[in-house]
Design a protein around this motif. Structure first.
Motif, PDB file in Angstrom:
ATOM      1  N   GLY A  72       0.803  -1.212   0.000  1.00 38.60           N
ATOM      2  CA  GLY A  72       0.000   0.000   0.000  1.00 38.60           C
ATOM      3  C   GLY A  72       0.838   1.264   0.000  1.00 38.60           C
ATOM      4  O   GLY A  72       2.061   1.231   0.066  1.00 38.60           O
ATOM      5  N   GLY A  73       0.158   2.385  -0.119  1.00 39.35           N
ATOM      6  CA  GLY A  73       0.849   3.661  -0.158  1.00 39.35           C
ATOM      7  C   GLY A  73       1.384   3.942  -1.551  1.00 39.35           C
ATOM      8  O   GLY A  73       0.891   3.416  -2.550  1.00 39.35           O
ATOM      9  N   ALA A  74       2.402   4.776  -1.611  1.00 42.30           N
ATOM     10  CA  ALA A  74       2.999   5.136  -2.895  1.00 42.30           C
ATOM     11  C   ALA A  74       4.494   5.328  -2.706  1.00 42.30           C
ATOM     12  O   ALA A  74       4.958   5.667  -1.612  1.00 42.30           O
ATOM     13  N   PHE A  75       5.240   5.086  -3.745  1.00 45.55           N
ATOM     14  CA  PHE A  75       6.672   5.356  -3.694  1.00 45.55           C
ATOM     15  C   PHE A  75       6.879   6.872  -3.692  1.00 45.55           C
ATOM     16  O   PHE A  75       6.084   7.604  -4.282  1.00 45.55           O
ATOM     17  N   PRO A  76       7.932   7.345  -3.051  1.00 49.06           N
ATOM     18  CA  PRO A  76       8.172   8.791  -3.060  1.00 49.06           C
ATOM     19  C   PRO A  76       8.502   9.268  -4.469  1.00 49.06           C
ATOM     20  O   PRO A  76       9.056   8.520  -5.274  1.00 49.06           O
ATOM     21  N   PRO A  77       8.161  10.515  -4.767  1.00 49.12           N
ATOM     22  CA  PRO A  77       8.475  11.038  -6.106  1.00 49.12           C
ATOM     23  C   PRO A  77       9.983  11.209  -6.269  1.00 49.12           C
ATOM     24  O   PRO A  77      10.721  11.327  -5.305  1.00 49.12           O
ATOM     25  N   GLN A  78      10.410  11.225  -7.513  1.00 51.52           N
ATOM     26  CA  GLN A  78      11.823  11.425  -7.802  1.00 51.52           C
ATOM     27  C   GLN A  78      12.209  12.833  -7.392  1.00 51.52           C
ATOM     28  O   GLN A  78      11.462  13.791  -7.597  1.00 51.52           O
ATOM     29  N   THR A  79      13.378  12.965  -6.791  1.00 52.57           N
ATOM     30  CA  THR A  79      13.831  14.271  -6.322  1.00 52.57           C
ATOM     31  C   THR A  79      14.363  15.105  -7.477  1.00 52.57           C
ATOM     32  O   THR A  79      14.700  14.584  -8.536  1.00 52.57           O
ATOM     33  N   ASP A  80      14.447  16.394  -7.231  1.00 51.96           N
ATOM     34  CA  ASP A  80      14.976  17.328  -8.219  1.00 51.96           C
ATOM     35  C   ASP A  80      16.473  17.054  -8.392  1.00 51.96           C
ATOM     36  O   ASP A  80      17.219  17.057  -7.412  1.00 51.96           O
ATOM     37  N   PRO A  81      16.941  16.813  -9.599  1.00 48.97           N
ATOM     38  CA  PRO A  81      18.349  16.461  -9.792  1.00 48.97           C
ATOM     39  C   PRO A  81      19.310  17.655  -9.719  1.00 48.97           C
ATOM     40  O   PRO A  81      20.514  17.467  -9.708  1.00 48.97           O
ATOM     41  N   ARG A  82      18.776  18.870  -9.645  1.00 49.80           N
ATOM     42  CA  ARG A  82      19.646  20.042  -9.606  1.00 49.80           C
ATOM     43  C   ARG A  82      20.258  20.235  -8.227  1.00 49.80           C
ATOM     44  O   ARG A  82      19.646  19.937  -7.204  1.00 49.80           O
ATOM     45  N   LEU A  83      21.487  20.741  -8.210  1.00 55.01           N
ATOM     46  CA  LEU A  83      22.146  21.074  -6.949  1.00 55.01           C
ATOM     47  C   LEU A  83      21.659  22.440  -6.498  1.00 55.01           C
ATOM     48  O   LEU A  83      21.722  23.404  -7.251  1.00 55.01           O
ATOM     49  N   GLY A  84      21.193  22.519  -5.278  1.00 53.05           N
ATOM     50  CA  GLY A  84      20.743  23.787  -4.710  1.00 53.05           C
ATOM     51  C   GLY A  84      21.427  24.015  -3.376  1.00 53.05           C
ATOM     52  O   GLY A  84      22.126  23.145  -2.850  1.00 53.05           O
ATOM     53  N   ARG A  85      21.212  25.185  -2.816  1.00 58.00           N
ATOM     54  CA  ARG A  85      21.890  25.506  -1.552  1.00 58.00           C
ATOM     55  C   ARG A  85      21.440  24.585  -0.422  1.00 58.00           C
ATOM     56  O   ARG A  85      22.221  24.253   0.453  1.00 58.00           O
ATOM     57  N   ASN A  86      20.164  24.160  -0.430  1.00 56.96           N
ATOM     58  CA  ASN A  86      19.702  23.259   0.626  1.00 56.96           C
ATOM     59  C   ASN A  86      20.433  21.926   0.578  1.00 56.96           C
ATOM     60  O   ASN A  86      20.841  21.396   1.613  1.00 56.96           O
TER      61      ASN A  86
END
Length: 143
Positions: free
Chosen positions: A68-82
């Protein structure tokens, strides 16, 4: 069923951390000491984690979890300050303590005050992260 699956997965993960030596702070610090007495054995642990995960992510595309549930979405591939700031802080903490969060929790099974101290510091850092992030974002937005 989900709780049993989580328990078994966590137990397998913790056992893997124990067997691989990831809960041994001297082994981890030796891995991070590239200009001193470097210990390359944890490269096999890291490689052993990356390969199955790459296969699992590929296999999971277009599928739903069986429990059940859902897989997490793919993360943003860009490098950011966070990402950069978080990686630097995580790496600094890992280098200073010789443990990252997973092995730190697994090391609680050994007893002793060191693991509890690390856990308390980790929880304090997690609580402090949102206000610090807001402060850093405010500074960055003002610049």
């Amino acid at each position: 069923m989900r709780a049993l699956s989580a328990f078994l997965s966590g137990g397998l993960f913790g056992a893997g951390l124990l067997v691989s030596g990831m809960v041994d702070t001297t082994k981890v610090q030796g891995w991070l000491d590239v200009f001193g007495s470097w210990d390359p054995t944890l490269a096999f642990v890291l490689g052993g984690a990356i390969l199955p995960m790459a296969i699992a992510w590929r296999y999971a595309q277009g599928r739903a979890p069986r429990l059940g549930g859902a897989f997490p979405p793919q993360t943003d591939p860009r490098l950011g300050r966070n990402l950069v700031l978080g990686s630097v802080l995580f790496g600094a903490g890992w280098g200073l303590a010789g443990l990252c969060p997973g092995p730190a929790v697994a090391s609680l099974s050994f007893g002793g005050w060191q693991g509890l101290t690390f856990l308390a510091a980790m929880l304090a850092g997690m609580a402090a992260a949102p206000p610090v992030r807001g402060w850093v974002d405010g500074i960055a937005d003002a610049a």
